[in-house]
Design an enzyme around this catalytic site. Structure first.
Site, PDB file in Angstrom:
ATOM      1  N   GLU A 160      36.054 -30.436  11.024  1.00  0.00           N
ATOM      2  CA  GLU A 160      36.382 -30.581   9.813  1.00  0.00           C
ATOM      3  C   GLU A 160      35.216 -29.811   8.773  1.00  0.00           C
ATOM      4  O   GLU A 160      35.506 -29.573   7.652  1.00  0.00           O
ATOM      5  CB  GLU A 160      36.889 -31.580   9.237  1.00  0.00           C
ATOM      6  CG  GLU A 160      38.177 -32.392   9.942  1.00  0.00           C
ATOM      7  CD  GLU A 160      38.458 -33.874   9.401  1.00  0.00           C
ATOM      8  OE1 GLU A 160      37.637 -34.270   8.487  1.00  0.00           O
ATOM      9  OE2 GLU A 160      39.521 -34.306   9.804  1.00  0.00           O
TER      10      GLU A 160
ATOM     11  N   ASP B 189      25.364 -42.766  22.042  1.00  0.00           N
ATOM     12  CA  ASP B 189      24.777 -43.816  23.067  1.00  0.00           C
ATOM     13  C   ASP B 189      25.754 -44.547  23.893  1.00  0.00           C
ATOM     14  O   ASP B 189      26.920 -44.813  23.266  1.00  0.00           O
ATOM     15  CB  ASP B 189      24.344 -45.089  22.010  1.00  0.00           C
ATOM     16  CG  ASP B 189      23.470 -45.871  22.887  1.00  0.00           C
ATOM     17  OD1 ASP B 189      22.514 -45.564  23.802  1.00  0.00           O
ATOM     18  OD2 ASP B 189      23.988 -47.281  23.094  1.00  0.00           O
TER      19      ASP B 189
END
Length: 554
Positions: A274, A225
């Site tokens: 990751e 956002d």
């Protein structure tokens, strides 16, 4: 409407969904506004168990992923975009267990889950901010926000001329612990939404931790956002001109689209990488140009950015062609997919926006705009209810409105409540199956004539908007020339008509769209796949009705 594809909709297994390399490059992503999607407990407010129960509907629709607007713990001053606890589910929406169940069920259906992340600001009930107020000026916690002394003899004026997106000053003065008028804090949105200071290392550490919390829960990505707002220009300089700056605008201002945001997203990309399964981040970035938006999508930053230039383009062939060309060029330069979107929780629904005061014309154009959008290379976003042909609700009584912009007269144009009215699922009277049978009114009232627009009413009706969306998404998934890609080939056509070709190693495809108010004869390019109106292919030409789009296999 003449049907040109089968009515059966293929479903996907989790293996098929997980096995797609770079799935996000051509994904169709469905936005759920949780409080307005489905209510499980009869309180009139949608919730996570309600969404979970409707996941088979979304799977049958044919989307690839579901984006959930905020469901975090929040006082709900701005529809949940004022977050008090980023690691908790607000009780009105359920529990963390409900979130876990939803994610697991979605994955079992081959659907991915994207959640909203709100890093520009939090709630004034967030513990960091509450402690900053308690501790007073000079508190280390105040350094995590933008606290400043005011101007004027007694500090009675805001620190600068910035204005809130919702209207009025972007600053609010606090009362210090001793009762005296004190410092001011920055809030680009409502006063209940203080902006974080992203110059502070603790803010960086906290959000990397929040990312990992939800990635560990199994979510597949984040919609970021106000991704363009995190970093403010050094010294917080005045804007220096009059006039309200809109969130949905592209003015160059010292609190939006600062270059410092990109290092933040590079660090986030390292976290995302990751994790297995190609986790993604999508930027809500309002920038002056599509080229500036593309900077958020360099290979070591985010994966997608909403294409607001496209959303804001009217029903005009020349303007649409221009924004499509510019979008593809800018995204290709950074090897990112273009994204296409027509509606969301912040704008007037496109069936109303394109109508020009005529609801029937608006629905015709909305369907044609959808076929155009789904034919373009890249990823597409569908806002809940557009597959039902829902219009904007423009006559909500003032006493039921909840958008904070409505209560600040100089704020964001219009209000956002009209596109957030709860979905109609079944029945002939409100709340139209939004919740259990004994449920009372929904949190925003639905129009009494929505019985004809419910899922139940449209299910199995070949002429309905719902079945049209299902067919379009099925064809898009199955045709080899649709979905991911980087380019289109424009074809000649009369003024007011868009026609382009897409090619793959195993097939070609043509999309033709008549954006004029009159029928147009065009060369017949191949076998008709799908049309938004009754079209009879001819030789050598086919007549396209006004405001009509057609897909062809070549």
């Amino acid at each position: 409407m003449t049907q040109h594809v089968t009515d059966t909709v293929a479903t996907r297994t989790p293996a098929e969904a997980s096995g797609r390399p770079e799935w996000w490059r051509d994904a169709v992503i469905y936005q759920v506004y949780p409080r307005s999607f489905a209510d499980s407990n009869g309180d009139g407010i949608g919730d996570l168990p309600g969404i979970r129960a409707r996941l088979p509907y979304l799977n049958e629709l044919g989307v690839d992923a579901v984006w959930l607007s905020p469901f975090y713990a929040s006082p709900q001053a701005d529809g949940g975009y004022d977050v008090a606890d980023y690691r908790a589910v607000d009780p009105m929406f359920g529990t963390l267990t409900d979130a876990d169940d939803l994610i697991r069920d979605a994955h079992a259906l081959g659907l991915r889950i994207i959640v909203d992340l709100v890093p520009n600001h939090c709630s004034n009930q967030h513990e960091w901010f509450r402690q900053a107020l308690r501790e007073g000026p000079g508190s280390p916690l105040r350094g995590r926000f933008h606290f400043r002394p005011g101007k004027g003899a007694d500090g009675e004026l805001p620190p600068n001329d910035w204005e809130s997106i919702f209207g009025g000053p972007a600053w609010t003065r606090v009362t210090e612990p001793d009762g005296s008028p004190g410092e001011w804090y920055l809030h680009l949105f409502a006063p209940e939404q203080p902006d974080f200071n992203w110059d502070h290392p603790a803010v960086h550490d906290e959000f990397r931790s929040i990312l990992r919390f939800w990635l560990d829960m199994g979510i597949d990505g984040f919609r970021v956002d106000v991704a363009h707002g995190l970093v403010k220009a050094a010294g917080l300089p005045d804007v220096g001109h009059d006039g309200q700056v809109k969130l949905l605008g592209t003015q160059a201002v010292p609190y939006f689209d600062q270059d410092g945001v990109h290092e933040i997203y590079r660090s986030w990309r390292r976290v995302l990488d990751e994790y297995p399964g190609e986790r993604i981040a999508v930027a809500e970035a309002w920038t002056p140009t599509v080229e500036r938006s593309a900077l958020y999508l360099r290979p070591d930053e985010l994966h997608q950015a909403f294409n607001f230039d496209y959303l804001g383009t009217g029903w005009n062939a020349a303007e649409l062609r221009d924004v499509i060309d510019r979008s593809l060029s800018a995204m290709n330069a950074v090897h990112a997919p273009a994204t296409w979107v027509l509606s969301n929780h912040d704008v007037v629904r496109h069936s109303t926006r394109l109508a020009g005061g005529d609801a029937a014309r608006g629905l015709r154009r909305a369907r044609a705009a959808t076929l155009l959008m789904l034919a373009l290379p890249g990823s597409a976003y569908v806002y809940q209810g557009e597959e039902l042909g829902l219009p904007e609700v423009v006559d909500l009584p003032d006493e039921v409105r909840q958008d904070p912009a409505f209560f600040r007269s100089s704020g964001q144009d219009g209000t956002r409540d009209g596109c957030r009215v709860p979905l109609p699922w079944s029945g002939q009277a409100p709340p139209f199956g939004f919740g259990p049978a004994e449920q009372g009114p929904s949190w925003l009232p639905q129009p009494a004539d929505w019985g004809r627009l419910t899922v139940a009413a449209q299910q199995g009706d070949g002429a309905s908007t719902l079945e049209f969306y299902r067919r379009a998404l099925a064809v898009r998934r199955e045709h080899p020339a649709l979905g991911a890609g980087r380019r289109i080939t424009w074809l000649d056509g009369p003024e007011g008509v868009l026609a382009f070709r897409r090619d793959s190693g195993s097939g070609s495809f043509v999309c033709t769209v008549n954006l004029t108010g009159s029928p147009v004869a065009l060369p017949t390019p191949g076998t008709l796949l799908l049309a938004t109106a009754d079209v009879e292919p001819g030789a050598p030409t086919t007549v396209l009705p006004a405001d009509c789009a057609v897909w062809w296999s070549v």
